[in-house]
Write a protein that holds these residues in place. Structure first.
Motif, PDB file in Angstrom:
ATOM      1  N   VAL A   1       0.870  -1.170   0.000  1.00 10.23           N
ATOM      2  CA  VAL A   1       0.000   0.000   0.000  1.00 10.23           C
ATOM      3  C   VAL A   1       0.902   1.214   0.000  1.00 10.23           C
ATOM      4  CG1 VAL A   1      -1.784   1.247   1.286  1.00 10.23           C
ATOM      5  CG2 VAL A   1      -1.729  -1.238   1.345  1.00 10.23           C
ATOM      6  N   GLY A   2       0.609   2.191  -0.841  1.00 10.09           N
ATOM      7  CA  GLY A   2       1.452   3.381  -0.864  1.00 10.09           C
ATOM      8  C   GLY A   2       0.835   4.492  -1.682  1.00 10.09           C
ATOM      9  N   SER A   3       1.436   5.664  -1.569  1.00 11.89           N
ATOM     10  CA  SER A   3       0.977   6.817  -2.343  1.00 11.89           C
ATOM     11  C   SER A   3       2.144   7.775  -2.541  1.00 11.89           C
ATOM     12  CB  SER A   3      -0.182   7.518  -1.641  1.00 11.89           C
ATOM     13  OG  SER A   3       0.256   8.041  -0.404  1.00 11.89           O
ATOM     14  N   VAL A   4       1.952   8.703  -3.464  1.00  8.97           N
ATOM     15  CA  VAL A   4       2.957   9.725  -3.754  1.00  8.97           C
ATOM     16  C   VAL A   4       2.277  11.078  -3.624  1.00  8.97           C
ATOM     17  CG1 VAL A   4       4.579  10.627  -5.463  1.00  8.97           C
ATOM     18  CG2 VAL A   4       4.113   8.191  -5.376  1.00  8.97           C
ATOM     19  N   SER A   5       2.917  11.986  -2.915  1.00  6.33           N
ATOM     20  CA  SER A   5       2.350  13.324  -2.757  1.00  6.33           C
ATOM     21  C   SER A   5       2.375  14.058  -4.093  1.00  6.33           C
ATOM     22  CB  SER A   5       3.135  14.108  -1.711  1.00  6.33           C
ATOM     23  OG  SER A   5       4.446  14.359  -2.187  1.00  6.33           O
ATOM     24  N   SER A   6       1.500  15.033  -4.235  1.00  4.63           N
ATOM     25  CA  SER A   6       1.449  15.803  -5.484  1.00  4.63           C
ATOM     26  C   SER A   6       2.739  16.594  -5.688  1.00  4.63           C
ATOM     27  CB  SER A   6       0.233  16.723  -5.493  1.00  4.63           C
ATOM     28  OG  SER A   6       0.262  17.575  -4.365  1.00  4.63           O
ATOM     29  N   ALA A   7       3.390  17.020  -4.605  1.00  3.83           N
ATOM     30  CA  ALA A   7       4.665  17.746  -4.730  1.00  3.83           C
ATOM     31  C   ALA A   7       5.740  16.850  -5.332  1.00  3.83           C
ATOM     32  CB  ALA A   7       5.106  18.264  -3.362  1.00  3.83           C
ATOM     33  N   ASN A   8       5.786  15.594  -4.933  1.00  4.47           N
ATOM     34  CA  ASN A   8       6.776  14.674  -5.501  1.00  4.47           C
ATOM     35  C   ASN A   8       6.421  14.296  -6.942  1.00  4.47           C
ATOM     36  OD1 ASN A   8       8.842  14.392  -3.599  1.00  4.47           O
ATOM     37  ND2 ASN A   8       7.585  13.038  -2.355  1.00  4.47           N
ATOM     38  N   MET A   9       5.162  14.165  -7.258  1.00  2.39           N
ATOM     39  CA  MET A   9       4.770  13.873  -8.642  1.00  2.39           C
ATOM     40  C   MET A   9       5.145  15.038  -9.556  1.00  2.39           C
ATOM     41  SD  MET A   9       3.673  10.851  -9.043  1.00  2.39           S
ATOM     42  CE  MET A   9       2.640  10.644 -10.455  1.00  2.39           C
ATOM     43  N   ALA A  10       5.054  16.259  -9.033  1.00  3.72           N
ATOM     44  CA  ALA A  10       5.410  17.438  -9.831  1.00  3.72           C
ATOM     45  C   ALA A  10       6.910  17.506 -10.107  1.00  3.72           C
ATOM     46  CB  ALA A  10       4.947  18.700  -9.111  1.00  3.72           C
ATOM     47  N   MET A  11       7.725  16.804  -9.323  1.00  2.00           N
ATOM     48  CA  MET A  11       9.172  16.799  -9.515  1.00  2.00           C
ATOM     49  C   MET A  11       9.607  15.915 -10.694  1.00  2.00           C
ATOM     50  SD  MET A  11      10.919  18.595  -7.211  1.00  2.00           S
ATOM     51  CE  MET A  11      12.505  17.799  -7.096  1.00  2.00           C
ATOM     52  N   ILE A  12       8.718  15.073 -11.196  1.00  4.10           N
ATOM     53  CA  ILE A  12       9.067  14.192 -12.313  1.00  4.10           C
ATOM     54  C   ILE A  12       9.049  15.019 -13.596  1.00  4.10           C
ATOM     55  CG2 ILE A  12       8.421  12.143 -13.637  1.00  4.10           C
ATOM     56  CD1 ILE A  12       7.124  11.066 -11.077  1.00  4.10           C
ATOM     57  N   PRO A  13      10.186  15.162 -14.265  1.00  5.06           N
ATOM     58  CA  PRO A  13      10.234  15.994 -15.467  1.00  5.06           C
ATOM     59  C   PRO A  13       9.537  15.322 -16.650  1.00  5.06           C
ATOM     60  CG  PRO A  13      12.329  14.909 -15.136  1.00  5.06           C
ATOM     61  CD  PRO A  13      11.470  14.567 -13.940  1.00  5.06           C
ATOM     62  N   ALA A  14       9.069  16.134 -17.582  1.00  4.18           N
ATOM     63  CA  ALA A  14       8.414  15.596 -18.774  1.00  4.18           C
ATOM     64  C   ALA A  14       9.439  15.045 -19.757  1.00  4.18           C
ATOM     65  CB  ALA A  14       7.570  16.674 -19.429  1.00  4.18           C
ATOM     66  N   THR A  15      10.649  15.678 -19.820  1.00  2.00           N
ATOM     67  CA  THR A  15      11.695  15.217 -20.725  1.00  2.00           C
ATOM     68  C   THR A  15      13.023  15.171 -19.981  1.00  2.00           C
ATOM     69  OG1 THR A  15      12.160  17.464 -21.478  1.00  2.00           O
ATOM     70  CG2 THR A  15      10.576  16.194 -22.774  1.00  2.00           C
ATOM     71  N   ASP A  16      13.944  14.348 -20.491  1.00  2.00           N
ATOM     72  CA  ASP A  16      15.274  14.275 -19.881  1.00  2.00           C
ATOM     73  C   ASP A  16      16.210  15.293 -20.530  1.00  2.00           C
ATOM     74  OD1 ASP A  16      15.981  13.186 -22.322  1.00  2.00           O
ATOM     75  OD2 ASP A  16      16.249  11.156 -21.560  1.00  2.00           O
ATOM     76  N   SER A  17      17.497  15.258 -20.189  1.00  2.00           N
ATOM     77  CA  SER A  17      18.461  16.243 -20.690  1.00  2.00           C
ATOM     78  C   SER A  17      18.678  16.152 -22.209  1.00  2.00           C
ATOM     79  CB  SER A  17      19.796  16.087 -19.965  1.00  2.00           C
ATOM     80  OG  SER A  17      20.315  14.788 -20.184  1.00  2.00           O
ATOM     81  N   GLN A  18      18.362  14.994 -22.814  1.00  2.00           N
ATOM     82  CA  GLN A  18      18.474  14.841 -24.266  1.00  2.00           C
ATOM     83  C   GLN A  18      17.171  15.180 -24.989  1.00  2.00           C
ATOM     84  OE1 GLN A  18      19.645  12.161 -22.254  1.00  2.00           O
ATOM     85  NE2 GLN A  18      21.711  12.995 -22.370  1.00  2.00           N
ATOM     86  N   GLY A  19      16.156  15.585 -24.241  1.00  2.00           N
ATOM     87  CA  GLY A  19      14.875  15.946 -24.838  1.00  2.00           C
ATOM     88  C   GLY A  19      13.938  14.782 -25.072  1.00  2.00           C
ATOM     89  N   GLN A  20      14.306  13.597 -24.592  1.00  2.00           N
ATOM     90  CA  GLN A  20      13.439  12.431 -24.758  1.00  2.00           C
ATOM     91  C   GLN A  20      12.419  12.392 -23.632  1.00  2.00           C
ATOM     92  OE1 GLN A  20      16.186   9.176 -24.827  1.00  2.00           O
ATOM     93  NE2 GLN A  20      16.866   9.592 -26.905  1.00  2.00           N
ATOM     94  N   THR A  21      11.254  11.897 -23.938  1.00  2.00           N
ATOM     95  CA  THR A  21      10.178  11.831 -22.954  1.00  2.00           C
ATOM     96  C   THR A  21      10.558  10.878 -21.829  1.00  2.00           C
ATOM     97  OG1 THR A  21       8.550  12.247 -24.686  1.00  2.00           O
ATOM     98  CG2 THR A  21       7.731  11.312 -22.625  1.00  2.00           C
ATOM     99  N   VAL A  22      10.346  11.318 -20.596  1.00  2.00           N
ATOM    100  CA  VAL A  22      10.577  10.465 -19.426  1.00  2.00           C
ATOM    101  C   VAL A  22       9.339   9.602 -19.252  1.00  2.00           C
ATOM    102  CG1 VAL A  22      10.900  10.420 -16.930  1.00  2.00           C
ATOM    103  CG2 VAL A  22      12.097  12.123 -18.305  1.00  2.00           C
ATOM    104  N   GLU A  23       9.553   8.309 -19.252  1.00  3.79           N
ATOM    105  CA  GLU A  23       8.417   7.406 -19.078  1.00  3.79           C
ATOM    106  C   GLU A  23       7.839   7.600 -17.692  1.00  3.79           C
ATOM    107  OE1 GLU A  23       9.120   3.390 -20.283  1.00  3.79           O
ATOM    108  OE2 GLU A  23      10.592   4.029 -21.752  1.00  3.79           O
ATOM    109  N   GLY A  24       6.534   7.659 -17.606  1.00  2.00           N
ATOM    110  CA  GLY A  24       5.868   7.944 -16.354  1.00  2.00           C
ATOM    111  C   GLY A  24       5.990   6.829 -15.335  1.00  2.00           C
TER     112      GLY A  24
END
Length: 176
Positions: free
Chosen positions: A96-119
């Protein structure tokens, strides 16, 4: 974490483990808690054996793992199986677990090479549950588990492959 076992008379022995944790601050996603998945054909005692690697993340979590070994209670009643000295068991694992919205917001949409970060997936109010049963003490060194994934059966792995709802896994040990 806490581990304990107790004897239930002729019914065999039960083993259980309970754990919980919290990451109270906002951190980058690689530092969040990732339950141990197992995509191999081998059974791993402290892993969720039908969970993919990095399938879920959490910053608040609780775990429970249970195994009851019947010690031959059923197989010892059958003459041919009694000579094999096989032991039957059942298992259950819950996360059982959860992730706070603040931590979810820390996940970037793209990495340093511009590739999409898999969710990453986080659990909703439904816990991750898998149960199993099997035979132990095969040739004195092997164990075979049949495991069923009861929840999150419609998840898709990072590679786009659906998760495995049922698997047979093997493990072994060396006795000296």
């Amino acid at each position: 974490n806490m581990k304990h076992s107790f004897r239930m008379g002729i019914l065999g022995r039960s083993y259980y483990s309970l754990g919980a944790g919290i990451i109270p601050s906002t951190v980058p996603y690689p530092l969040l808690y990732t339950p141990l998945g197992n995509e191999s054909i081998f059974y791993v005692g402290n892993a969720y054996n039908l969970m993919n690697y990095f399938e879920f993340i959490a910053d608040r979590w609780a775990t429970a793992q249970f195994e009851h070994n019947f010690g031959g209670l059923l197989f010892n009643r059958l003459p041919l199986l009694r000579q094999l000295k096989w032991r039957e068991f059942v298992t259950a694992k819950v996360f059982v677990g959860s992730v706070s919205s603040a931590n979810m917001a820390m996940i970037p949409a793209t990495d340093s090479q511009g590739q999409t970060v898999e969710g990453f997936s986080s659990l909703n109010r439904t816990p991750y549950i898998e149960v199993g049963y099997g035979i132990d003490n095969i040739f004195k060194v092997l164990r075979v588990d049949a495991i069923h994934r009861l929840t999150y059966r419609d998840n898709v792995s990072r590679t786009g492959i659906p998760v495995t709802p049922f698997a047979i896994k093997v493990s072994g040990w060396l006795a000296f």
